[in-house]
Design a protein around this motif. Structure first.
Motif, short mmCIF file in Angstrom:
data_model
loop_
_atom_site.label_atom_id
_atom_site.label_comp_id
_atom_site.label_asym_id
_atom_site.label_seq_id
_atom_site.Cartn_x
_atom_site.Cartn_y
_atom_site.Cartn_z
N ILE A 132 -23.12 12.16 28.69
CA ILE A 132 -21.74 12.16 29.14
C ILE A 132 -20.80 12.65 28.03
N GLU A 133 -21.15 12.34 26.79
CA GLU A 133 -20.31 12.76 25.68
C GLU A 133 -20.44 14.26 25.38
N HIS A 134 -21.47 14.88 25.90
CA HIS A 134 -21.73 16.31 25.65
C HIS A 134 -22.22 16.94 26.95
N LEU A 135 -21.33 17.11 27.90
CA LEU A 135 -21.73 17.59 29.23
C LEU A 135 -22.19 19.04 29.22
N PRO A 136 -23.27 19.31 29.93
CA PRO A 136 -23.76 20.69 30.05
C PRO A 136 -23.04 21.42 31.20
N ILE A 137 -21.73 21.42 31.12
CA ILE A 137 -20.88 22.00 32.17
C ILE A 137 -19.81 22.85 31.49
N ALA A 138 -19.61 24.05 31.98
CA ALA A 138 -18.56 24.91 31.43
C ALA A 138 -17.18 24.35 31.79
N ASP A 139 -16.24 24.55 30.92
CA ASP A 139 -14.86 24.10 31.16
C ASP A 139 -14.32 24.73 32.44
#
Length: 150
Positions: free
Chosen positions: A140-147
């Protein structure tokens, strides 16, 4: 003894891996740990926290491991075409419910920090033929989702 964040994260990851590999009976809610000696009916527990019988019958049974804390889909007001992000997606239970609400034009991304949960959720999606849902390994602290994508 004080544990650091990584020790805690590793402990949680290990416990969730056990649940993913063994099923709900490995979780406390399924009766597989010291918090209870009595097995719990997973479907009954799920209904008590807000899921309907239809919810339970419309997703792969292995995706419901009684690990949730309520039914976010019931209150989320998801709409056709939306993109949804599920944090701590586990076996994919809520993602599979969300994918029905967002329809074929929508998309659901589940993120979990446990490789075994990601493997299980991907297998559930593939076996069910779900094409508008995907699962990514991440914290959750480092989401693998683009802004700006959700």
């Amino acid at each position: 003894m004080t544990k650091n964040k990584e020790d805690i994260r590793d402990f949680i990851r290990k416990k969730y891996s056990e649940v993913a590999q063994k099923g709900a009976e490995a979780s406390c809610c399924g009766g597989g740990c010291s918090c209870s000696d009595d097995p719990v009916d997973i479907n009954e527990t799920s209904i008590k926290i807000g899921y309907s019988k239809d919810d339970l019958s419309n997703v792969p049974s292995q995706s419901n491991m009684a690990l949730g804390c309520g039914n976010p889909i019931a209150i989320a007001s998801l709409k056709e075409g939306e993109t949804v992000l599920d944090l701590g997606s586990g076996g994919g239970f809520d993602c599979f419910l969300a994918r029905m609400q967002v329809g074929h034009t929508g998309y659901v991304i589940g993120v979990d920090m446990t490789p075994d949960m990601i493997k299980l959720s991907r297998e559930n999606a593939m076996e069910s033929g779900y094409t508008n849902v995907e699962f990514r390994l991440g914290e959750i602290e480092h989401l693998p989702i683009a802004d700006s994508t959700i």
